[in-house]
Design a protein around this motif. Structure first.
Motif, PDB file in Angstrom:
ATOM      1  N   HIS A  67       0.857  -1.191   0.000  1.00 16.24           N
ATOM      2  CA  HIS A  67       0.000   0.000   0.000  1.00 16.24           C
ATOM      3  C   HIS A  67       0.885   1.231   0.000  1.00 16.24           C
ATOM      4  CE1 HIS A  67      -3.730   2.213   0.558  1.00 16.24           C
ATOM      5  NE2 HIS A  67      -3.145   2.931   1.494  1.00 16.24           N
ATOM      6  N   VAL A  68       0.462   2.249  -0.754  1.00 21.88           N
ATOM      7  CA  VAL A  68       1.233   3.486  -0.866  1.00 21.88           C
ATOM      8  C   VAL A  68       0.315   4.668  -0.611  1.00 21.88           C
ATOM      9  CG1 VAL A  68       2.717   4.909  -2.332  1.00 21.88           C
ATOM     10  CG2 VAL A  68       2.736   2.417  -2.595  1.00 21.88           C
ATOM     11  N   VAL A  69       0.779   5.603   0.209  1.00 24.84           N
ATOM     12  CA  VAL A  69       0.084   6.863   0.425  1.00 24.84           C
ATOM     13  C   VAL A  69       0.947   7.978  -0.146  1.00 24.84           C
ATOM     14  CG1 VAL A  69      -0.851   8.503   2.107  1.00 24.84           C
ATOM     15  CG2 VAL A  69      -1.082   6.038   2.502  1.00 24.84           C
ATOM     16  N   GLY A  70       0.379   8.760  -1.054  1.00 22.91           N
ATOM     17  CA  GLY A  70       1.064   9.905  -1.624  1.00 22.91           C
ATOM     18  C   GLY A  70       0.453  11.191  -1.106  1.00 22.91           C
ATOM     19  N   VAL A  71       1.271  12.056  -0.536  1.00 17.51           N
ATOM     20  CA  VAL A  71       0.815  13.318   0.034  1.00 17.51           C
ATOM     21  C   VAL A  71       1.371  14.472  -0.788  1.00 17.51           C
ATOM     22  CG1 VAL A  71       0.999  14.851   2.040  1.00 17.51           C
ATOM     23  CG2 VAL A  71       0.592  12.404   2.373  1.00 17.51           C
ATOM     24  N   ASP A  72       0.508  15.415  -1.152  1.00 16.03           N
ATOM     25  CA  ASP A  72       0.968  16.609  -1.862  1.00 16.03           C
ATOM     26  C   ASP A  72      -0.009  17.742  -1.594  1.00 16.03           C
ATOM     27  OD1 ASP A  72       3.185  16.909  -4.312  1.00 16.03           O
ATOM     28  OD2 ASP A  72       1.649  18.475  -4.295  1.00 16.03           O
ATOM     29  N   ILE A 100       1.214  16.374   8.179  1.00 20.03           N
ATOM     30  CA  ILE A 100       0.920  14.938   8.285  1.00 20.03           C
ATOM     31  C   ILE A 100       0.737  14.539   9.750  1.00 20.03           C
ATOM     32  CG2 ILE A 100       2.088  14.337   6.128  1.00 20.03           C
ATOM     33  CD1 ILE A 100       4.432  13.290   7.889  1.00 20.03           C
ATOM     34  N   ASP A 101      -0.145  13.570   9.957  1.00 21.06           N
ATOM     35  CA  ASP A 101      -0.435  13.132  11.323  1.00 21.06           C
ATOM     36  C   ASP A 101      -0.863  11.665  11.278  1.00 21.06           C
ATOM     37  OD1 ASP A 101      -0.875  13.096  14.039  1.00 21.06           O
ATOM     38  OD2 ASP A 101      -2.881  13.986  13.904  1.00 21.06           O
ATOM     39  N   PHE A 102       0.100  10.789  11.067  1.00 24.45           N
ATOM     40  CA  PHE A 102      -0.170   9.361  10.988  1.00 24.45           C
ATOM     41  C   PHE A 102       0.120   8.700  12.325  1.00 24.45           C
ATOM     42  CE2 PHE A 102       0.830  10.587   6.595  1.00 24.45           C
ATOM     43  CZ  PHE A 102      -0.274  10.067   5.932  1.00 24.45           C
ATOM     44  N   ALA A 103      -0.550   7.588  12.561  1.00 22.91           N
ATOM     45  CA  ALA A 103      -0.341   6.853  13.809  1.00 22.91           C
ATOM     46  C   ALA A 103       1.077   6.302  13.865  1.00 22.91           C
ATOM     47  CB  ALA A 103      -1.349   5.710  13.911  1.00 22.91           C
ATOM     48  N   PRO A 104       1.635   6.159  15.065  1.00 24.98           N
ATOM     49  CA  PRO A 104       2.983   5.599  15.201  1.00 24.98           C
ATOM     50  C   PRO A 104       3.092   4.230  14.543  1.00 24.98           C
ATOM     51  CG  PRO A 104       2.273   6.548  17.279  1.00 24.98           C
ATOM     52  CD  PRO A 104       1.072   6.558  16.370  1.00 24.98           C
ATOM     53  N   GLY A 105       4.197   4.023  13.829  1.00 20.91           N
ATOM     54  CA  GLY A 105       4.455   2.714  13.233  1.00 20.91           C
ATOM     55  C   GLY A 105       3.581   2.358  12.047  1.00 20.91           C
ATOM     56  N   THR A 106       3.037   3.368  11.359  1.00 18.71           N
ATOM     57  CA  THR A 106       2.137   3.098  10.226  1.00 18.71           C
ATOM     58  C   THR A 106       2.875   2.565   9.007  1.00 18.71           C
ATOM     59  OG1 THR A 106       0.578   4.808  10.945  1.00 18.71           O
ATOM     60  CG2 THR A 106       0.438   4.113   8.646  1.00 18.71           C
ATOM     61  N   PHE A 107       4.079   3.073   8.746  1.00 18.87           N
ATOM     62  CA  PHE A 107       4.766   2.785   7.482  1.00 18.87           C
ATOM     63  C   PHE A 107       6.091   2.050   7.690  1.00 18.87           C
ATOM     64  CE2 PHE A 107       2.200   6.613   6.758  1.00 18.87           C
ATOM     65  CZ  PHE A 107       1.446   6.198   5.666  1.00 18.87           C
ATOM     66  N   ASP A 108       6.453   1.302   6.646  1.00 21.76           N
ATOM     67  CA  ASP A 108       7.759   0.639   6.603  1.00 21.76           C
ATOM     68  C   ASP A 108       8.814   1.520   5.948  1.00 21.76           C
ATOM     69  OD1 ASP A 108       6.935  -2.204   7.445  1.00 21.76           O
ATOM     70  OD2 ASP A 108       5.586  -1.819   5.753  1.00 21.76           O
ATOM     71  N   VAL A 124      10.427  19.556  12.259  1.00 20.50           N
ATOM     72  CA  VAL A 124       9.155  18.953  12.676  1.00 20.50           C
ATOM     73  C   VAL A 124       8.819  17.760  11.794  1.00 20.50           C
ATOM     74  CG1 VAL A 124       6.665  19.345  12.874  1.00 20.50           C
ATOM     75  CG2 VAL A 124       8.277  21.105  13.635  1.00 20.50           C
ATOM     76  N   VAL A 125       9.032  17.905  10.497  1.00 20.99           N
ATOM     77  CA  VAL A 125       8.747  16.806   9.573  1.00 20.99           C
ATOM     78  C   VAL A 125       9.627  15.594   9.882  1.00 20.99           C
ATOM     79  CG1 VAL A 125       8.823  16.068   7.159  1.00 20.99           C
ATOM     80  CG2 VAL A 125       7.916  18.316   7.751  1.00 20.99           C
ATOM     81  N   CYS A 126      10.902  15.835  10.186  1.00 17.24           N
ATOM     82  CA  CYS A 126      11.798  14.727  10.529  1.00 17.24           C
ATOM     83  C   CYS A 126      11.254  13.940  11.718  1.00 17.24           C
ATOM     84  CB  CYS A 126      13.201  15.247  10.839  1.00 17.24           C
ATOM     85  SG  CYS A 126      14.106  15.876   9.403  1.00 17.24           S
ATOM     86  N   ARG A 127      10.782  14.653  12.734  1.00 15.76           N
ATOM     87  CA  ARG A 127      10.248  13.974  13.916  1.00 15.76           C
ATOM     88  C   ARG A 127       8.957  13.225  13.596  1.00 15.76           C
ATOM     89  NH1 ARG A 127      11.861  18.939  16.350  1.00 15.76           N
ATOM     90  NH2 ARG A 127       9.694  19.676  16.422  1.00 15.76           N
ATOM     91  N   LYS A 128       8.098  13.835  12.773  1.00 15.77           N
ATOM     92  CA  LYS A 128       6.841  13.179  12.417  1.00 15.77           C
ATOM     93  C   LYS A 128       7.096  11.916  11.596  1.00 15.77           C
ATOM     94  CE  LYS A 128       3.530  17.006  12.604  1.00 15.77           C
ATOM     95  NZ  LYS A 128       2.434  17.686  11.888  1.00 15.77           N
ATOM     96  N   VAL A 129       8.063  11.989  10.694  1.00 19.56           N
ATOM     97  CA  VAL A 129       8.399  10.806   9.893  1.00 19.56           C
ATOM     98  C   VAL A 129       8.944   9.704  10.797  1.00 19.56           C
ATOM     99  CG1 VAL A 129       9.951   9.903   8.120  1.00 19.56           C
ATOM    100  CG2 VAL A 129       8.789  12.091   7.763  1.00 19.56           C
TER     101      VAL A 129
END
Length: 243
Positions: A67-72, A100-108, A124-129
């Protein structure tokens, strides 16, 4: 500041005619290096920040991503991405990267190609990622190189005959907003030193695996001769990290 020039019709039209917009990843001078930095995408959940026309999203699915999520932030970019091909395994979201505001551990795997120099809140983005990645997950990013972004003019120094003499670097330590010109349009970018770009990743918790400052390949220069001068100074900084 969350600027969105890509929904301006004239700017979007100019951007759509660029080689990388027409021919996709194979026309991107940095793609071969960026691709080599990616981990296996087989069965992975992938997030693409600043996905644009969706080239990387579709590539991830071609490589077996689950699954892929693309954000723009751009509605026009996402409309083009959706119209390029229907794939239930790709979800496109119109959103500013820093929101962006995804749940912890959502992506590989999280990727971001040439988007984060438009973002003011890079740290901030680095921490969110970091938070939305699973343990052992990868964050692979590319930005315009600090040598390229330091001088707001972002242009060569020419002699009286118009020949390109050198690429000027000035105000390198003066980080922050730059009013630049791209495709004959005023565009806001953010300059950061190499140290800031890397240390922000380290402070967020990432381990840096590799760094690259690629130029175009001889084959690509032969196809697009205008890329020849891209060998004279770095234009991209690419970083592969692990959580």
């Amino acid at each position: 500041m969350k600027e969105n020039k890509y929904d301006d019709p004239a700017f979007f039209d100019s951007y759509s005619r660029m080689p990388r917009s027409v021919d996709g990843l194979n026309a991107a001078g940095e793609w071969q290096t960026f691709r080599a930095m990616l981990p296996s995408l087989q069965d992975k959940k992938v997030l693409d920040l600043g996905c644009g026309f969706g080239w990387h999203c579709r590539y991830a699915r071609e490589q077996g991503a689950a699954h892929v999520v693309g954000v723009d932030i751009s509605a026009k970019m996402l409309e083009r991405a959706r119209n390029t091909g229907s794939d239930p395994g790709i979800e496109y979201r119109q959103q500013a990267i820093e929101d962006i505001d995804f749940a912890p551990g959502t992506f590989d795997v999280v990727i971001s190609s040439l988007a984060l120099h438009y973002v003011a809140a890079y740290e901030v983005v680095c921490r969110k990622v970091y938070d939305c990645l699973k343990s052992g997950g990868s964050f692979v990013l590319s930005v315009e190189h600090p040598v390229f972004t330091a001088n707001a003019a972002q242009n060569w120094y020419h002699d009286a005959a118009g020949n390109r003499l050198h690429w000027p670097v000035d105000h390198y330590q003066d980080e922050g907003l730059r009013h630049t010109r791209f495709l004959d349009t005023d565009v806001i970018k953010y300059h950061r030193t190499t140290a800031t770009l890397l240390n922000s990743l380290i402070l967020a918790g990432f381990r840096i695996n590799s760094i690259s400052e690629p130029g175009p390949s001889p084959e690509l220069i032969q196809k697009y001769p205008e890329m020849q001068d891209e060998t004279r100074r770095p234009i991209f900084l690419m970083v592969e990290t692990i959580k």
